[in-house]
Design a protein around this motif. Structure first.
Motif, PDB file in Angstrom:
ATOM      1  N   VAL A 107       0.868  -1.193   0.000  1.00 57.97           N
ATOM      2  CA  VAL A 107       0.000   0.000   0.000  1.00 57.97           C
ATOM      3  C   VAL A 107       0.901   1.237   0.000  1.00 57.97           C
ATOM      4  CG1 VAL A 107      -1.742   1.285   1.303  1.00 57.97           C
ATOM      5  CG2 VAL A 107      -1.806  -1.221   1.269  1.00 57.97           C
ATOM      6  N   GLU A 132      -1.492   2.166  -5.314  1.00 55.39           N
ATOM      7  CA  GLU A 132      -0.961   3.531  -5.222  1.00 55.39           C
ATOM      8  C   GLU A 132      -2.109   4.512  -5.462  1.00 55.39           C
ATOM      9  OE1 GLU A 132       1.835   5.306  -4.284  1.00 55.39           O
ATOM     10  OE2 GLU A 132       0.530   6.971  -4.866  1.00 55.39           O
ATOM     11  N   ASP A 134      -1.965   7.924  -5.950  1.00 57.50           N
ATOM     12  CA  ASP A 134      -1.724   8.977  -6.948  1.00 57.50           C
ATOM     13  C   ASP A 134      -1.818   8.375  -8.362  1.00 57.50           C
ATOM     14  OD1 ASP A 134      -0.080  11.863  -7.259  1.00 57.50           O
ATOM     15  OD2 ASP A 134       0.316  10.405  -8.844  1.00 57.50           O
ATOM     16  N   LEU A 137       1.448   8.277 -10.448  1.00 56.73           N
ATOM     17  CA  LEU A 137       2.430   7.300  -9.940  1.00 56.73           C
ATOM     18  C   LEU A 137       1.961   5.878 -10.226  1.00 56.73           C
ATOM     19  CD1 LEU A 137       3.539   8.847  -6.519  1.00 56.73           C
ATOM     20  CD2 LEU A 137       4.678   8.957  -8.745  1.00 56.73           C
ATOM     21  N   GLY A 158      -5.660   2.371  -0.678  1.00 57.51           N
ATOM     22  CA  GLY A 158      -5.301   1.028  -0.212  1.00 57.51           C
ATOM     23  C   GLY A 158      -6.065   0.569   1.013  1.00 57.51           C
ATOM     24  N   ALA A 173       2.630   4.426   4.158  1.00 55.50           N
ATOM     25  CA  ALA A 173       2.186   5.805   4.374  1.00 55.50           C
ATOM     26  C   ALA A 173       1.643   5.869   5.797  1.00 55.50           C
ATOM     27  CB  ALA A 173       1.124   6.177   3.346  1.00 55.50           C
ATOM     28  N   PHE A 238       5.244  10.098   4.721  1.00 55.66           N
ATOM     29  CA  PHE A 238       4.155  10.728   3.960  1.00 55.66           C
ATOM     30  C   PHE A 238       2.794  10.226   4.474  1.00 55.66           C
ATOM     31  CE2 PHE A 238       1.581  11.471   0.156  1.00 55.66           C
ATOM     32  CZ  PHE A 238       2.098  12.671  -0.326  1.00 55.66           C
ATOM     33  N   PRO A 239       1.819  11.137   4.631  1.00 58.21           N
ATOM     34  CA  PRO A 239       0.523  10.736   5.204  1.00 58.21           C
ATOM     35  C   PRO A 239      -0.279   9.777   4.312  1.00 58.21           C
ATOM     36  CG  PRO A 239       0.736  13.144   5.074  1.00 58.21           C
ATOM     37  CD  PRO A 239       1.903  12.568   4.328  1.00 58.21           C
TER      38      PRO A 239
END
Ligand SMILES: C[S@@+](CC[C@H](N)C(=O)[O-])C[C@H]1O[C@@H](n2cnc3c(N)ncnc32)[C@H](O)[C@@H]1O
Length: 290
Positions: A107, A132, A134, A137, A158, A173, A238-239
């Motif tokens: 994830v 993912e 984004d 990405l 995820g 994340a 990263f959140p």
């Protein structure tokens, strides 16, 4: 520019160095890091490398040798979205222990470099689902795994994407809570690697709160309907989209005010435990000392 054979030697040394930096020994994980070309996933250089205290510094040239240090590489630097630190991932992946033939869910795949390490470890008889959020990405991950039928790439959140039963769920994340699916779909004996971060958990060294009190990665293992839990690292990351809300963040901040979580040993999927048995206590789940 290095020749392929020279890069293979550089990668071999890199794999040894990051394992040593992480303080771990695992021949399979080391071999996976020695085999997977980081530049294949990050695309053509030069690349922005995060240098503490100096921000992103572009590599002097597109020579991939610059990627083979224990360095974070900017994927989308303006969002501080990075290809994470190799020694941290080496340690987390060793702890997740993906075995040949298993199904690993990743994830927050980014551009897929650590997906490729998981892929190497589960082998041809196993499979990886890379999720993912984004869209740009996710497209890059899909391109990077063209021709690999045992890697499924999904664009989405995820915590909501339906997943098949998994031996490993590797979350990359920072969440403030737990997605039911990550436990529901964990096979017996399965391992979940879960970074929990406060609102300070995405700050670099500029935060006044020590990293140990901002975020921690937990390893959760399923035994029937019971779950053991253990803190394996501090983390700033990263959140996680969709997995943060003010209520659970407040509960997490209260937990980190008590300590860094290293005495946690069990996860319970309910909140009916006395406060003194818990590091993190929420109405739906707890991380407890016993
Ligand atoms: C710290 S980056 C790590 C990327 C990758 N693991 C690496 O090291 O190259 C976190 C990634 O998680 C993704 N992400 C955040 N929330 C997500 C979610 N709910 N589902 C899937 N991906 C998510 C972000 O878009 C980002 O690419």
């Amino acid at each position: 520019m290095k020749r392929a054979s020279e890069l293979a030697v550089v990668r071999w040394a890199y794999a040894k160095q990051i394992m040593a930096a992480a303080g771990i020994a695992d021949r399979r994980v080391e071999a996976a890091f020695a085999a997977v070309p980081r530049e294949h996933f990050l695309g053509p250089g030069p690349w922005p490398i995060l240098r503490w205290g100096r921000g992103y510094v572009t590599t002097p040239s597109p020579d991939p040798v610059y990627l083979y240090g224990d360095v974070l590489v900017g994927i989308i630097p303006e969002r501080k979205l990075n290809n994470g630190q190799p020694s941290l991932h080496a340690m987390l992946i060793t702890s997740a222990a993906p075995r040949r033939g298993e199904h690993a869910v990743h994830v927050g795949a980014g551009v897929g470099y650590y997906t490729a390490i998981l892929h190497r470890l589960v082998g041809k008889s196993g499979r990886v689902t890379a999720i993912e959020f984004d869209p740009g990405l996710a497209e890059r991950v899909a391109r990077n795994f063209e021709g690999h039928p045992n890697v499924e790439v999904v664009q989405g959140d995820g915590s909501r994407v339906p997943i098949d039963p998994a031996n490993v769920v590797y979350v990359n994340a920072g969440a403030t809570r737990l997605a039911d699916a990550w436990l529901d779909r964990l096979c017996d004996g399965g391992r979940l690697i879960l970074p929990l971060t406060t609102s300070q958990g995405f700050q670099g060294p500029e935060s006044s709160v020590p990293i140990e009190r901002r975020g921690a990665v937990f390893r959760i293992e399923r035994h029937g309907n019971e779950f053991s839990a253990r803190r394996i690292s501090a983390v700033a990351i990263f959140p996680c989209e969709g997995m943060r809300d003010p209520e659970s963040e407040a509960a997490l901040t209260a937990a980190f005010a008590k300590g860094d979580g290293r005495e946690v040993s069990r996860l319970y999927r309910h909140g009916d435990l006395p406060e003194e048995r818990c590091w993190l206590r929420t109405p739906d789940w707890c991380l407890a000392y016993s």
